[in-house]
Design a protein around this motif. Structure first.
Motif, mmCIF file in Angstrom:
data_model
loop_
_atom_site.group_PDB
_atom_site.id
_atom_site.type_symbol
_atom_site.label_atom_id
_atom_site.label_comp_id
_atom_site.label_asym_id
_atom_site.label_seq_id
_atom_site.Cartn_x
_atom_site.Cartn_y
_atom_site.Cartn_z
ATOM 1 N N ASN A 1 0.807 -1.220 0.000
ATOM 2 C CA ASN A 1 0.000 0.000 0.000
ATOM 3 C C ASN A 1 0.841 1.272 0.000
ATOM 4 O O ASN A 1 0.353 2.337 0.388
ATOM 5 C CB ASN A 1 -0.926 -0.008 1.224
ATOM 6 C CG ASN A 1 -1.917 -1.127 1.158
ATOM 7 O OD1 ASN A 1 -2.859 -1.087 0.385
ATOM 8 N ND2 ASN A 1 -1.694 -2.160 1.959
ATOM 9 N N GLN A 2 2.063 1.176 -0.449
ATOM 10 C CA GLN A 2 2.991 2.292 -0.375
ATOM 11 C C GLN A 2 2.461 3.559 -1.050
ATOM 12 O O GLN A 2 2.531 4.641 -0.475
ATOM 13 C CB GLN A 2 4.328 1.888 -0.985
ATOM 14 C CG GLN A 2 5.436 2.837 -0.666
ATOM 15 C CD GLN A 2 6.793 2.235 -1.002
ATOM 16 O OE1 GLN A 2 6.887 1.220 -1.675
ATOM 17 N NE2 GLN A 2 7.830 2.864 -0.532
ATOM 18 N N ALA A 3 1.932 3.453 -2.234
ATOM 19 C CA ALA A 3 1.435 4.641 -2.948
ATOM 20 C C ALA A 3 0.293 5.306 -2.176
ATOM 21 O O ALA A 3 0.265 6.539 -2.041
ATOM 22 C CB ALA A 3 0.980 4.267 -4.351
ATOM 23 N N LYS A 4 -0.627 4.502 -1.670
ATOM 24 C CA LYS A 4 -1.747 5.052 -0.892
ATOM 25 C C LYS A 4 -1.258 5.702 0.392
ATOM 26 O O LYS A 4 -1.727 6.781 0.768
ATOM 27 C CB LYS A 4 -2.748 3.947 -0.536
ATOM 28 C CG LYS A 4 -3.493 3.384 -1.701
ATOM 29 C CD LYS A 4 -4.405 2.272 -1.226
ATOM 30 C CE LYS A 4 -4.889 1.433 -2.374
ATOM 31 N NZ LYS A 4 -5.649 0.265 -1.933
ATOM 32 N N LYS B 1 -0.202 10.077 4.060
ATOM 33 C CA LYS B 1 0.806 10.326 5.093
ATOM 34 C C LYS B 1 2.074 10.881 4.452
ATOM 35 O O LYS B 1 3.128 10.246 4.483
ATOM 36 C CB LYS B 1 1.135 9.033 5.848
ATOM 37 C CG LYS B 1 0.096 8.528 6.771
ATOM 38 C CD LYS B 1 -0.144 9.426 7.943
ATOM 39 C CE LYS B 1 0.837 9.161 9.055
ATOM 40 N NZ LYS B 1 0.602 9.997 10.218
ATOM 41 N N PRO B 2 2.001 12.074 3.863
ATOM 42 C CA PRO B 2 3.192 12.618 3.209
ATOM 43 C C PRO B 2 4.357 12.843 4.178
ATOM 44 O O PRO B 2 5.521 12.782 3.776
ATOM 45 C CB PRO B 2 2.711 13.930 2.595
ATOM 46 C CG PRO B 2 1.452 14.261 3.299
ATOM 47 C CD PRO B 2 0.865 12.968 3.766
ATOM 48 N N ASP B 3 4.060 13.062 5.466
ATOM 49 C CA ASP B 3 5.140 13.211 6.442
ATOM 50 C C ASP B 3 5.901 11.899 6.634
ATOM 51 O O ASP B 3 7.126 11.896 6.823
ATOM 52 C CB ASP B 3 4.615 13.747 7.772
ATOM 53 C CG ASP B 3 3.487 12.907 8.362
ATOM 54 O OD1 ASP B 3 2.819 12.164 7.612
ATOM 55 O OD2 ASP B 3 3.258 13.020 9.583
ATOM 56 N N PHE B 4 5.210 10.749 6.525
ATOM 57 C CA PHE B 4 5.887 9.450 6.594
ATOM 58 C C PHE B 4 6.805 9.269 5.385
ATOM 59 O O PHE B 4 7.936 8.810 5.514
ATOM 60 C CB PHE B 4 4.871 8.309 6.670
ATOM 61 C CG PHE B 4 5.499 6.939 6.611
ATOM 62 C CD1 PHE B 4 6.187 6.431 7.697
ATOM 63 C CD2 PHE B 4 5.418 6.170 5.464
ATOM 64 C CE1 PHE B 4 6.783 5.171 7.647
ATOM 65 C CE2 PHE B 4 6.001 4.916 5.401
ATOM 66 C CZ PHE B 4 6.678 4.417 6.501
#
Length: 66
Positions: free
Chosen positions: A32-35, A40-43
């Motif tokens: 689920n990396q893209a999602k 969670k752009p900070d992650f």
């Protein structure tokens, strides 16, 4: 920005959601990396700024109590 804290908090929450199963946690994040990066752009930023060793240390601290 505290990248280690952001990374640690997110990984720990996913780990808890997957009943403390590190294999399921890693699989979920990879699948689920893209999602995850969208919501969670900070992650994503934290993951990019930390070295492999720093990320490994964080994961080790999360899973070693078990």
């Amino acid at each position: 920005m505290n990248y280690k804290k952001i990374y640690s908090t997110f990984i720990e929450s996913i780990f808890e959601e997957h009943n403390k199963d590190i294999e399921a946690t890693i699989s979920y994040i990879n699948s689920n990396q893209a999602k995850i990066y969208e919501w969670k752009p900070d992650f994503k930023e934290a993951k990019r700024h930390l070295t492999a060793g720093e990320k490994n240390d964080i994961i080790w601290k999360i899973i070693t109590p078990f």
